[in-house]
Design a protein around this motif. Structure first.
Motif, PDB file in Angstrom:
ATOM      1  N   ILE A 161      -1.343   5.154  -0.393  1.00  0.00           N
ATOM      2  CA  ILE A 161      -0.109   5.187   0.404  1.00  0.00           C
ATOM      3  C   ILE A 161       0.865   6.270  -0.075  1.00  0.00           C
ATOM      4  O   ILE A 161       1.981   6.369   0.428  1.00  0.00           O
ATOM      5  CB  ILE A 161       0.579   3.814   0.499  1.00  0.00           C
ATOM      6  CG1 ILE A 161       0.950   3.283  -0.880  1.00  0.00           C
ATOM      7  CG2 ILE A 161      -0.278   2.818   1.272  1.00  0.00           C
ATOM      8  CD1 ILE A 161       1.961   2.161  -0.786  1.00  0.00           C
ATOM      9  N   ARG A 162       0.420   7.114  -1.026  1.00  0.00           N
ATOM     10  CA  ARG A 162       1.263   8.250  -1.419  1.00  0.00           C
ATOM     11  C   ARG A 162       1.017   9.402  -0.434  1.00  0.00           C
ATOM     12  O   ARG A 162       0.134   9.335   0.413  1.00  0.00           O
ATOM     13  CB  ARG A 162       0.960   8.651  -2.863  1.00  0.00           C
ATOM     14  CG  ARG A 162       1.399   7.563  -3.848  1.00  0.00           C
ATOM     15  CD  ARG A 162       1.292   7.993  -5.277  1.00  0.00           C
ATOM     16  NE  ARG A 162       2.382   8.890  -5.676  1.00  0.00           N
ATOM     17  CZ  ARG A 162       2.525   9.325  -6.931  1.00  0.00           C
ATOM     18  NH1 ARG A 162       1.668   8.958  -7.879  1.00  0.00           N
ATOM     19  NH2 ARG A 162       3.519  10.130  -7.244  1.00  0.00           N
ATOM     20  N   ASP A 163       1.780  10.461  -0.564  1.00  0.00           N
ATOM     21  CA  ASP A 163       1.705  11.581   0.384  1.00  0.00           C
ATOM     22  C   ASP A 163       0.305  12.198   0.359  1.00  0.00           C
ATOM     23  O   ASP A 163      -0.097  12.829  -0.620  1.00  0.00           O
ATOM     24  CB  ASP A 163       2.784  12.601  -0.022  1.00  0.00           C
ATOM     25  CG  ASP A 163       2.886  13.747   0.970  1.00  0.00           C
ATOM     26  OD1 ASP A 163       1.946  13.945   1.760  1.00  0.00           O
ATOM     27  OD2 ASP A 163       3.925  14.435   0.938  1.00  0.00           O
ATOM     28  N   SER A 193       2.928  24.059  -8.949  1.00  0.00           N
ATOM     29  CA  SER A 193       3.224  24.575  -7.607  1.00  0.00           C
ATOM     30  C   SER A 193       4.169  23.635  -6.856  1.00  0.00           C
ATOM     31  O   SER A 193       4.386  23.802  -5.659  1.00  0.00           O
ATOM     32  CB  SER A 193       1.924  24.761  -6.812  1.00  0.00           C
ATOM     33  OG  SER A 193       1.365  23.497  -6.519  1.00  0.00           O
ATOM     34  N   ARG A 194       4.746  22.675  -7.571  1.00  0.00           N
ATOM     35  CA  ARG A 194       5.609  21.681  -6.923  1.00  0.00           C
ATOM     36  C   ARG A 194       7.055  21.821  -7.439  1.00  0.00           C
ATOM     37  O   ARG A 194       7.438  22.871  -7.927  1.00  0.00           O
ATOM     38  CB  ARG A 194       5.020  20.275  -7.145  1.00  0.00           C
ATOM     39  CG  ARG A 194       3.612  20.151  -6.523  1.00  0.00           C
ATOM     40  CD  ARG A 194       3.002  18.789  -6.762  1.00  0.00           C
ATOM     41  NE  ARG A 194       3.807  17.735  -6.138  1.00  0.00           N
ATOM     42  CZ  ARG A 194       3.646  16.435  -6.407  1.00  0.00           C
ATOM     43  NH1 ARG A 194       2.693  16.041  -7.257  1.00  0.00           N
ATOM     44  NH2 ARG A 194       4.420  15.541  -5.812  1.00  0.00           N
ATOM     45  N   GLU A 195       7.839  20.752  -7.325  1.00  0.00           N
ATOM     46  CA  GLU A 195       9.253  20.819  -7.709  1.00  0.00           C
ATOM     47  C   GLU A 195       9.383  21.236  -9.181  1.00  0.00           C
ATOM     48  O   GLU A 195       8.525  20.941 -10.004  1.00  0.00           O
ATOM     49  CB  GLU A 195       9.936  19.454  -7.545  1.00  0.00           C
ATOM     50  CG  GLU A 195       9.842  18.839  -6.156  1.00  0.00           C
ATOM     51  CD  GLU A 195       8.678  17.864  -6.023  1.00  0.00           C
ATOM     52  OE1 GLU A 195       7.574  18.155  -6.544  1.00  0.00           O
ATOM     53  OE2 GLU A 195       8.870  16.810  -5.397  1.00  0.00           O
ATOM     54  N   ILE A 229      -0.468  15.795  -0.502  1.00  0.00           N
ATOM     55  CA  ILE A 229      -0.457  16.166  -1.929  1.00  0.00           C
ATOM     56  C   ILE A 229      -1.616  15.506  -2.671  1.00  0.00           C
ATOM     57  O   ILE A 229      -2.303  16.137  -3.477  1.00  0.00           O
ATOM     58  CB  ILE A 229       0.886  15.754  -2.584  1.00  0.00           C
ATOM     59  CG1 ILE A 229       2.022  16.570  -1.960  1.00  0.00           C
ATOM     60  CG2 ILE A 229       0.862  15.954  -4.105  1.00  0.00           C
ATOM     61  CD1 ILE A 229       3.402  16.104  -2.360  1.00  0.00           C
ATOM     62  N   TYR A 230      -1.826  14.214  -2.369  1.00  0.00           N
ATOM     63  CA  TYR A 230      -2.786  13.443  -3.182  1.00  0.00           C
ATOM     64  C   TYR A 230      -4.107  13.148  -2.480  1.00  0.00           C
ATOM     65  O   TYR A 230      -4.974  12.501  -3.057  1.00  0.00           O
ATOM     66  CB  TYR A 230      -2.126  12.136  -3.639  1.00  0.00           C
ATOM     67  CG  TYR A 230      -0.963  12.387  -4.575  1.00  0.00           C
ATOM     68  CD1 TYR A 230      -1.171  12.930  -5.844  1.00  0.00           C
ATOM     69  CD2 TYR A 230       0.349  12.121  -4.191  1.00  0.00           C
ATOM     70  CE1 TYR A 230      -0.114  13.193  -6.699  1.00  0.00           C
ATOM     71  CE2 TYR A 230       1.417  12.379  -5.040  1.00  0.00           C
ATOM     72  CZ  TYR A 230       1.177  12.916  -6.286  1.00  0.00           C
ATOM     73  OH  TYR A 230       2.224  13.189  -7.129  1.00  0.00           O
ATOM     74  N   GLY A 231      -4.257  13.625  -1.240  1.00  0.00           N
ATOM     75  CA  GLY A 231      -5.489  13.342  -0.505  1.00  0.00           C
ATOM     76  C   GLY A 231      -5.486  11.911   0.006  1.00  0.00           C
ATOM     77  O   GLY A 231      -4.466  11.213  -0.073  1.00  0.00           O
ATOM     78  N   PHE A 271      11.076  20.102 -11.653  1.00  0.00           N
ATOM     79  CA  PHE A 271      11.019  19.098 -12.734  1.00  0.00           C
ATOM     80  C   PHE A 271       9.584  18.803 -13.148  1.00  0.00           C
ATOM     81  O   PHE A 271       9.340  18.317 -14.256  1.00  0.00           O
ATOM     82  CB  PHE A 271      11.775  17.810 -12.349  1.00  0.00           C
ATOM     83  CG  PHE A 271      11.061  16.906 -11.377  1.00  0.00           C
ATOM     84  CD1 PHE A 271      11.277  17.008 -10.009  1.00  0.00           C
ATOM     85  CD2 PHE A 271      10.181  15.920 -11.836  1.00  0.00           C
ATOM     86  CE1 PHE A 271      10.625  16.164  -9.116  1.00  0.00           C
ATOM     87  CE2 PHE A 271       9.533  15.064 -10.958  1.00  0.00           C
ATOM     88  CZ  PHE A 271       9.738  15.191  -9.588  1.00  0.00           C
ATOM     89  N   ARG A 272       8.621  19.126 -12.260  1.00  0.00           N
ATOM     90  CA  ARG A 272       7.209  18.880 -12.599  1.00  0.00           C
ATOM     91  C   ARG A 272       6.604  20.031 -13.409  1.00  0.00           C
ATOM     92  O   ARG A 272       5.455  19.965 -13.826  1.00  0.00           O
ATOM     93  CB  ARG A 272       6.384  18.673 -11.329  1.00  0.00           C
ATOM     94  CG  ARG A 272       6.798  17.444 -10.536  1.00  0.00           C
ATOM     95  CD  ARG A 272       5.877  17.221  -9.344  1.00  0.00           C
ATOM     96  NE  ARG A 272       6.527  16.439  -8.325  1.00  0.00           N
ATOM     97  CZ  ARG A 272       6.581  15.094  -8.302  1.00  0.00           C
ATOM     98  NH1 ARG A 272       5.989  14.385  -9.245  1.00  0.00           N
ATOM     99  NH2 ARG A 272       7.209  14.455  -7.331  1.00  0.00           N
ATOM    100  N   HIS A 273       7.360  21.103 -13.615  1.00  0.00           N
ATOM    101  CA  HIS A 273       6.810  22.250 -14.338  1.00  0.00           C
ATOM    102  C   HIS A 273       6.776  22.017 -15.837  1.00  0.00           C
ATOM    103  O   HIS A 273       6.117  22.747 -16.567  1.00  0.00           O
ATOM    104  CB  HIS A 273       7.614  23.525 -14.041  1.00  0.00           C
ATOM    105  CG  HIS A 273       7.590  23.919 -12.595  1.00  0.00           C
ATOM    106  ND1 HIS A 273       8.175  25.058 -12.120  1.00  0.00           N
ATOM    107  CD2 HIS A 273       7.038  23.299 -11.502  1.00  0.00           C
ATOM    108  CE1 HIS A 273       7.999  25.138 -10.801  1.00  0.00           C
ATOM    109  NE2 HIS A 273       7.320  24.078 -10.406  1.00  0.00           N
TER     110      HIS A 273
END
Ligand code: DQA
Length: 143
Positions: free
Chosen positions: A16-18, A105-107, A21-23, A109-111
């Motif tokens: 149920i996640r996006d 390649s995302r927001e 992004i997560y398949g 804060f995830r770097h």
């Protein structure tokens, strides 16, 4: 050879996640994918998931005490859990950090990963195959 495969918060709700992004694989399917790939590469995978930082820390203590190799997707804890980082540092067998997506390649804060510095290496961006690549890397590290 046994390998602990640890998954952090929200990964149990993958379906149920996006999906962009997560398949669209469910967590149960991901577990089956990892267990099968592990067998192919000569490992017995003990795959666990928790939303609880303390539980993940306990599993890392278990890996340290039993000298077990670890593949870990710390999920959001990647970006700020110094407690998981310190527990991961105690694991003397190889420890590989994985991500389904490519956090770089995302927001922004995830770097940041506070875990990467104590991992043998990090693999991200290949969906469920990030775990398969980690198993191959682990096999090479242990041989
Ligand atoms: C993740 C990436 C993290 O930034 C995120 O918080 C997750 C999943 C991944 O596998 O791509 O929950 O670790």
């Amino acid at each position: 050879m046994k390998v602990l495969v640890l998954n952090g918060p929200n990964l149990g709700r993958l379906d149920i996640r996006d999906s962009s992004i997560y398949g669209d694989m469910s967590y149960a399917d991901l577990v089956a994918h990892i267990v099968n790939a592990a067998k192919t590469h000569g490992f017995e995978a003990d795959v666990r998931q928790s939303n609880d930082e303390a539980e993940i820390i306990g599993w890392l203590h278990e890996a340290a005490d039993s000298n077990l190799p670890v593949i870990i997707n710390p999920a959001a804890f990647t970006h700020y859990s110094y407690a998981i980082r310190d527990a991961a540092e105690m694991v003397k067998a190889p420890l590989i950090e994985v991500h389904l997506s490519n956090p770089l390649s995302r927001e922004e804060f995830r770097h940041t990963s506070v875990i990467s510095g104590v991992a043998n290496g990090t693999i991200g961006g290949f969906g469920p195959n990030s775990y398969v690549l980690a198993l191959i890397a682990l096999k090479a590290l242990l041989s």
